[in-house]
Scaffold this active site. Structure first.
Site, mmCIF file in Angstrom:
data_model
loop_
_atom_site.group_PDB
_atom_site.id
_atom_site.type_symbol
_atom_site.label_atom_id
_atom_site.label_comp_id
_atom_site.label_asym_id
_atom_site.label_seq_id
_atom_site.Cartn_x
_atom_site.Cartn_y
_atom_site.Cartn_z
ATOM 1 N N HIS A 114 1.696 80.537 18.314
ATOM 2 C CA HIS A 114 2.025 79.121 18.185
ATOM 3 C C HIS A 114 3.474 78.866 17.779
ATOM 4 O O HIS A 114 3.958 77.746 17.887
ATOM 5 C CB HIS A 114 1.116 78.475 17.133
ATOM 6 C CG HIS A 114 1.200 79.157 15.798
ATOM 7 N ND1 HIS A 114 0.601 80.382 15.562
ATOM 8 C CD2 HIS A 114 1.823 78.825 14.648
ATOM 9 C CE1 HIS A 114 0.843 80.761 14.317
ATOM 10 N NE2 HIS A 114 1.589 79.831 13.735
ATOM 11 N N ARG A 159 6.113 80.198 19.192
ATOM 12 C CA ARG A 159 7.023 80.479 20.304
ATOM 13 C C ARG A 159 6.764 79.497 21.460
ATOM 14 O O ARG A 159 5.615 79.298 21.858
ATOM 15 C CB ARG A 159 6.833 81.916 20.810
ATOM 16 C CG ARG A 159 7.090 82.985 19.751
ATOM 17 C CD ARG A 159 8.552 83.008 19.336
ATOM 18 N NE ARG A 159 8.845 84.099 18.403
ATOM 19 C CZ ARG A 159 8.904 83.978 17.096
ATOM 20 N NH1 ARG A 159 8.646 82.804 16.532
ATOM 21 N NH2 ARG A 159 9.209 84.998 16.324
ATOM 22 N N HIS A 198 2.949 86.351 11.254
ATOM 23 C CA HIS A 198 2.784 84.910 11.078
ATOM 24 C C HIS A 198 1.335 84.596 10.684
ATOM 25 O O HIS A 198 0.453 85.439 10.798
ATOM 26 C CB HIS A 198 3.104 84.160 12.383
ATOM 27 C CG HIS A 198 4.461 84.455 12.923
ATOM 28 N ND1 HIS A 198 4.766 84.375 14.262
ATOM 29 C CD2 HIS A 198 5.609 84.829 12.316
ATOM 30 C CE1 HIS A 198 6.036 84.682 14.445
ATOM 31 N NE2 HIS A 198 6.561 84.963 13.282
ATOM 32 N N HIS A 256 18.088 86.849 19.673
ATOM 33 C CA HIS A 256 17.395 87.107 18.409
ATOM 34 C C HIS A 256 18.400 87.621 17.400
ATOM 35 O O HIS A 256 19.201 88.508 17.694
ATOM 36 C CB HIS A 256 16.263 88.116 18.583
ATOM 37 C CG HIS A 256 15.380 88.239 17.380
ATOM 38 N ND1 HIS A 256 15.742 88.964 16.269
ATOM 39 C CD2 HIS A 256 14.166 87.701 17.085
ATOM 40 C CE1 HIS A 256 14.778 88.885 15.351
ATOM 41 N NE2 HIS A 256 13.808 88.128 15.827
ATOM 42 N N LYS A 307 8.982 93.450 22.024
ATOM 43 C CA LYS A 307 8.552 92.752 20.811
ATOM 44 C C LYS A 307 7.109 92.257 20.889
ATOM 45 O O LYS A 307 6.504 91.941 19.865
ATOM 46 C CB LYS A 307 9.484 91.569 20.508
ATOM 47 C CG LYS A 307 10.788 91.978 19.858
ATOM 48 C CD LYS A 307 11.625 90.771 19.455
ATOM 49 C CE LYS A 307 11.365 90.350 18.041
ATOM 50 N NZ LYS A 307 10.509 89.200 17.864
#
Length: 424
Positions: free
Chosen positions: A73, A75, A108, A173, A183
């Site tokens: 959520h 990205r 996250h 990044h 990633k």
């Protein structure tokens, strides 16, 4: 006077900058880039022309257990455009395959059901198996050591897939060089222990651990190795514009396709620093500006062009608050930035604490400039994080002028701090 629009949440904030004080508006070329094809066609064309691998449908032949790692959520990956053609390709090669969409949350918080539906749409929610990675509680597999010596622990669903794929998007990044590619596996579906080791203070302080740098970047080296060990066989990554639409896509080998996408992006998003007393930046609006933790990324773009001792004005809705308990606690409890950074650098890699990397970079930003934060976050929380709260951009500019003792302080605008690579 130049009128600049700054993304904020799902809307925009406009500000007229006096011409005599205006230095520059740093904007990625992708802001104006107009592709020849629709986002759907761009993705389909990429899937039809993979880099370094056969087509996904060919790779799926004979495979029974297929996992697609998907973004979470935080990205703005246009999954509604990417996932359906990937599913179609897999089922073309293996109609009976069991497919799992594994949501790569990294460290996250878990993605909610409402966020999943907003991301994938009701049809995929109804018809596909979706599992949200939990870095603390998902079943994991220890698959050995990273090049750096850290323990590599990866989600068992990913490790046991006989075809592992990933969607994603490529953006600058601030310490991994570029997002996307490897990633998805690491940190995407790795354990907290593995992520914290890789994000240690020594690596984050390394001169190659910077925006746009892959070669020699110790963070990237570990990530790529882990993705190879996990057998990430195929990726489909996009580059997006300010409207979060796919304007370019690559597919195929996790490294070769990723590099091709990163090269396209770098050619469009590099901008030359234009030093100013005040730099106004954002995190590109929703979903990347939901918390203060993520907003550090947009601040690093401003850090690269604000004069030493100047002021960064950061606009980020932050309706989700600070975004990291340890991140918040670190700054609330330690007011001396030099002491904080020394403590990070003295911490052994294996003892890296959660969010230390973000705190380290944020402390570096705060050492260069004061930060005024325009958001919906509580004022006390903003002050805990060594920033000055403001409720509007106009108020923030007045505060900056007072801090600098200069009503004519120069201003550089960065409407989307996530989308640009600011270089000297």
């Amino acid at each position: 006077m130049p009128l600049v629009q700054f993304p904020y949440g799902t809307q925009h904030v406009e500000y007229d900058i006096p011409q005599s004080r205006f230095k520059a508006e740093l904007v990625s070329q992708m802001h104006h880039y107009r592709p020849e094809h629709s986002p759907q066609d761009i993705v389909i064309r990429a899937l039809e022309n993979p880099i370094g691998t056969p087509k996904l449908s060919v790779m799926a032949e004979g495979k029974k257990n297929v996992v697609i790692i998907c973004s979470d959520h935080t990205r703005p990956v246009p999954s509604k455009v990417i996932i359906p053609p990937m599913l179609a390709e897999i089922r073309k090669g293996s109609p009976g395959a069991q497919i799992t969409l594994l949501v790569s949350t990294g460290c996250h918080r878990l993605t909610t059901d409402e966020e999943l539906e907003g991301k994938f749409g009701p049809e995929i929610i109804k018809n596909e198996r979706i599992v949200v990675h939990d870095c603390d509680n998902s079943e994991m597999v220890n698959v050995g050591k990273l090049p750096s010596g850290g323990t590599m622990i990866i989600n068992k669903l990913a490790m046991e897939a006989d075809l592992l794929c990933a969607e994603g998007f490529i953006e600058p990044h601030f310490f991994a060089g570029f997002s996307g590619g490897r990633k998805s596996v690491f940190p995407g579906v790795a354990s907290r222990k593995t992520v914290t080791y890789n994000h240690n203070a020594e690596f984050v302080a390394h001169p190659c651990a910077r925006t746009g740098i892959l070669e020699g970047n110790p963070v990237h080296i570990d990530m790529l190795y882990a993705a190879r060990i996990a057998r990430l066989d195929f990726i489909c990554n996009v580059v997006i514009n300010s409207s979060k639409e796919a304007i370019f896509a690559v597919s195929g080998d996790l490294d070769r396709a990723h590099i091709a996408g990163a090269e396209f992006l770098a050619g469009k998003c590099q901008v030359k620093a234009v030093p100013a007393d005040i730099v106004i930046s954002t995190n590109g609006g929703y979903p990347l500006d939901q918390n203060i933790y993520q907003a550090v990324k947009g601040m690093t773009a401003a850090e690269a062009t604000v004069r030493k001792g100047g002021v960064i004005i950061m606009l980020a809705s932050s309706n989700d608050g600070h975004g990291g308990e340890m991140f918040h606690k670190t700054f609330k409890e330690e007011k001396d930035l030099d002491r904080m950074l020394k403590k990070f650098l003295d911490t052994p890699k294996e003892d890296t604490i959660v969010d230390q990397w973000q705190s380290q970079i944020f402390a570096r930003v705060l050492q260069r400039a004061k930060v005024i934060y325009v958001s919906q976050a509580p004022d006390e929380m903003v002050r805990d994080l060594h920033m000055i709260p403001a409720k509007s951009l106009e108020e923030a500019v007045k505060m900056a002028e007072e801090l600098l003792g200069n009503p004519n302080a120069t201003i550089t605008a960065i409407p989307d701090g996530i989308a640009v690579m600011v270089v000297e």
